[in-house]
Design a protein around this motif. Sequence first.
Motif, mmCIF file in Angstrom:
data_model
loop_
_atom_site.group_PDB
_atom_site.id
_atom_site.type_symbol
_atom_site.label_atom_id
_atom_site.label_comp_id
_atom_site.label_asym_id
_atom_site.label_seq_id
_atom_site.Cartn_x
_atom_site.Cartn_y
_atom_site.Cartn_z
ATOM 1 N N LEU A 261 0.818 -1.217 0.000
ATOM 2 C CA LEU A 261 0.000 0.000 0.000
ATOM 3 C C LEU A 261 0.849 1.264 0.000
ATOM 4 C CD1 LEU A 261 -2.799 -0.994 2.558
ATOM 5 C CD2 LEU A 261 -2.962 -0.912 0.070
ATOM 6 N N LEU A 262 1.863 1.304 0.859
ATOM 7 C CA LEU A 262 2.679 2.513 0.956
ATOM 8 C C LEU A 262 3.588 2.690 -0.255
ATOM 9 C CD1 LEU A 262 3.588 2.577 4.749
ATOM 10 C CD2 LEU A 262 1.857 3.884 3.532
ATOM 11 N N THR A 263 3.980 1.600 -0.895
ATOM 12 C CA THR A 263 4.758 1.725 -2.137
ATOM 13 C C THR A 263 3.917 2.354 -3.232
ATOM 14 O OG1 THR A 263 6.100 -0.219 -1.578
ATOM 15 C CG2 THR A 263 6.100 0.486 -3.881
ATOM 16 N N ILE A 264 2.663 1.932 -3.334
ATOM 17 C CA ILE A 264 1.760 2.507 -4.332
ATOM 18 C C ILE A 264 1.545 3.993 -4.057
ATOM 19 C CG2 ILE A 264 -0.604 2.467 -5.213
ATOM 20 C CD1 ILE A 264 -0.618 -0.563 -4.679
ATOM 21 N N VAL A 265 1.286 4.326 -2.789
ATOM 22 C CA VAL A 265 1.079 5.731 -2.421
ATOM 23 C C VAL A 265 2.327 6.548 -2.709
ATOM 24 C CG1 VAL A 265 0.696 7.294 -0.491
ATOM 25 C CG2 VAL A 265 -0.675 5.224 -0.694
ATOM 26 N N SER A 266 3.477 6.027 -2.308
ATOM 27 C CA SER A 266 4.745 6.745 -2.500
ATOM 28 C C SER A 266 5.054 6.946 -3.974
ATOM 29 C CB SER A 266 5.883 5.974 -1.828
ATOM 30 O OG SER A 266 7.116 6.610 -2.036
ATOM 31 N N THR A 267 4.774 5.937 -4.791
ATOM 32 C CA THR A 267 5.075 6.014 -6.226
ATOM 33 C C THR A 267 4.236 7.088 -6.907
ATOM 34 O OG1 THR A 267 5.675 3.674 -6.286
ATOM 35 C CG2 THR A 267 5.125 4.722 -8.384
ATOM 36 N N PHE A 268 2.964 7.141 -6.576
ATOM 37 C CA PHE A 268 2.081 8.100 -7.239
ATOM 38 C C PHE A 268 2.168 9.509 -6.648
ATOM 39 C CE2 PHE A 268 0.231 4.126 -8.659
ATOM 40 C CZ PHE A 268 -0.081 4.405 -9.987
#
Length: 319
Positions: A261-268
Amino acid sequence: MTIFKRINGFWLSMVLAIVFFIVVQLLISRGILNSFYINTLFYMAINIILAVSLHLIIGITGQFSIGHAGFLAVGAYASAVMTMKLQMPFSLALLVGGVTAAVAGLLIGIPTLRLKGDYLAIATLGFGEIVRIVLLNVDYVGGASGMTVTHLTTWPWVFACMLIAIIVIANFTNSTHGRACISIREDEIAADSMGINTTYYKVTAFVIGSFFAGIAGGLYAHNFYIIQPTNFGFLKSFDILIFVVLGGLGSMSGAVIAAILLTIVSTFLQEYPETRMILYSLVLILVMLYRPKGLLGTQELTSFIKFGRAAEGGKQNDN
């Protein structure tokens, strides 16, 4: 009967993992996924490796370490030197990166793991900063300007390393050694009085966690073309720590879910780093207010499925 259910759960998980790998590999080979999504998948898998490795140290053994970025840096630079300076194959470079980080974990773990709580956190934080400063001043690896690295990380490599990390740490947690680590987390004095060699098990967990952090470092280095000491500052350690705390201390499934979840948030939100940090802070505040033990607490995702339970980090009543 319990063993049969656990075996069924393991093989079902393996089948699902293989199916997922094949689907993603087909999407990559046919050009359906562009480089942005491929890079996001790679970064997600690397973060999962880092999350489960720190989960073993903090969530299972209860040792508050905030220097994980130091082991990530050791593995990244060791593997980069093997491929770029010594012209060694990528597989050997990954292994050397993991072993070098494990040796560093052993050297740091033996004297510092006699410490507890805040003192251990400060000691591991100091180790991470020492590694960063040393790398800044070593010209052989590029110093402050960084080191150029060939892109060798592929989906099969990153997926295989992620799967091995999860399997090894899950099986370690379910073994007698893992139960000893959990007993240390719950009450170190009681565990010691029962004859458990607490220092040995704390160092063992620390070394295993460091090894997989080194493997993640090798994958990280050969995915981003260039590595710099600034990539491995104490904020990176806190990013990894957030995965474990948000997912639930003692829950590998929680750490994996939080990493995704945090990787997706961080990427976008890469173009808005301030917004990302604000979001991180809000998420942590909300979790601590309404779910102090994290998303899953000490439970695993499989505990909500009837076919069995795997790698539970010491089940507690946290509902």
